[in-house]
Design a protein around this motif. Structure first.
Motif, PDB file in Angstrom:
ATOM      1  N   ASN A  13       0.810  -1.228   0.000  1.00  0.00           N
ATOM      2  CA  ASN A  13       0.000   0.000   0.000  1.00  0.00           C
ATOM      3  C   ASN A  13       0.845   1.281   0.000  1.00  0.00           C
ATOM      4  OD1 ASN A  13      -2.585   1.038  -0.228  1.00  0.00           O
ATOM      5  ND2 ASN A  13      -2.811   1.310   1.952  1.00  0.00           N
ATOM      6  N   THR A  40      -2.785   1.454  -4.795  1.00  0.00           N
ATOM      7  CA  THR A  40      -3.118   1.523  -3.367  1.00  0.00           C
ATOM      8  C   THR A  40      -4.441   0.809  -3.104  1.00  0.00           C
ATOM      9  OG1 THR A  40      -4.404   3.579  -3.503  1.00  0.00           O
ATOM     10  CG2 THR A  40      -2.003   3.790  -3.144  1.00  0.00           C
ATOM     11  N   ASN A  41      -4.659   0.510  -1.852  1.00  0.00           N
ATOM     12  CA  ASN A  41      -5.904  -0.139  -1.453  1.00  0.00           C
ATOM     13  C   ASN A  41      -7.116   0.734  -1.788  1.00  0.00           C
ATOM     14  OD1 ASN A  41      -7.232  -2.413   0.065  1.00  0.00           O
ATOM     15  ND2 ASN A  41      -7.953  -0.657   1.234  1.00  0.00           N
TER      16      ASN A  41
END
Length: 157
Positions: A13, A40-41
């Motif tokens: 992340n 990214t998440n």
């Protein structure tokens, strides 16, 4: 009535990431997933929603989206994203994806429901499996062009 279940994942992340989606309407059931080499998440959580909505063929559908992402659910349900639009997304991340979401959300009657992640919710657990598997499938990983370009710009500053 269409139900969409979504989840996103990123290892590190930022790092390799993926999204998983389940669409269900009556007896119809479909799974979608995709992976990226660097993301990214939050991007994957939002992209899962976008891809789920893009899979709906007829405009005007009543859609309930189930997500474990407070970032996504609160941004829409609390109408933050509409304020971000008015401010030109100043200092907000994921502008490219929010613009894509805003374009597709106009096509349907959408309601979001937040569900607790990793809480034995069958569809959420399945979406997590899809997202994680996609994040690990290096051969199928795509490039999150906007994220990588933004990351490179930040590195140069």
């Amino acid at each position: 009535m269409i139900e969409i279940y979504t989840d996103g994942a990123a290892s590190g992340n930022p790092g390799p990431g993926g999204y998983g989606v389940i669409l269900r309407s009556g007896s119809h059931y479909k799974e979608l997933s995709g992976g990226f080499r660097m993301t990214t998440n939050n991007r994957m959580e939002l992209l899962a929603v976008i891809e789920g909505l893009n899979a709906i063929k007829q405009p005007g559908a009543q859609v309930t989206i189930y997500s474990d992402s407070k970032y996504v659910v609160d941004s829409v349900e609390k109408k933050w994203v509409f304020g971000w639009v008015k401010k030109g997304f100043k200092d907000k991340k994921n502008k490219d994806l929010w613009i894509r979401y805003l374009a597709v959300h106009k096509l349907h009657d959408i309601k979001f429901i937040w569900i607790k992640g990793h809480n034995d919710h069958p569809e959420n657990e399945r979406c997590d499996v899809l997202a994680v598997a996609a994040s690990k499938d290096r051969a199928a990983q795509q490039i999150d062009t906007e994220f990588e370009a933004e990351k490179n710009r930040a590195t140069l500053l």
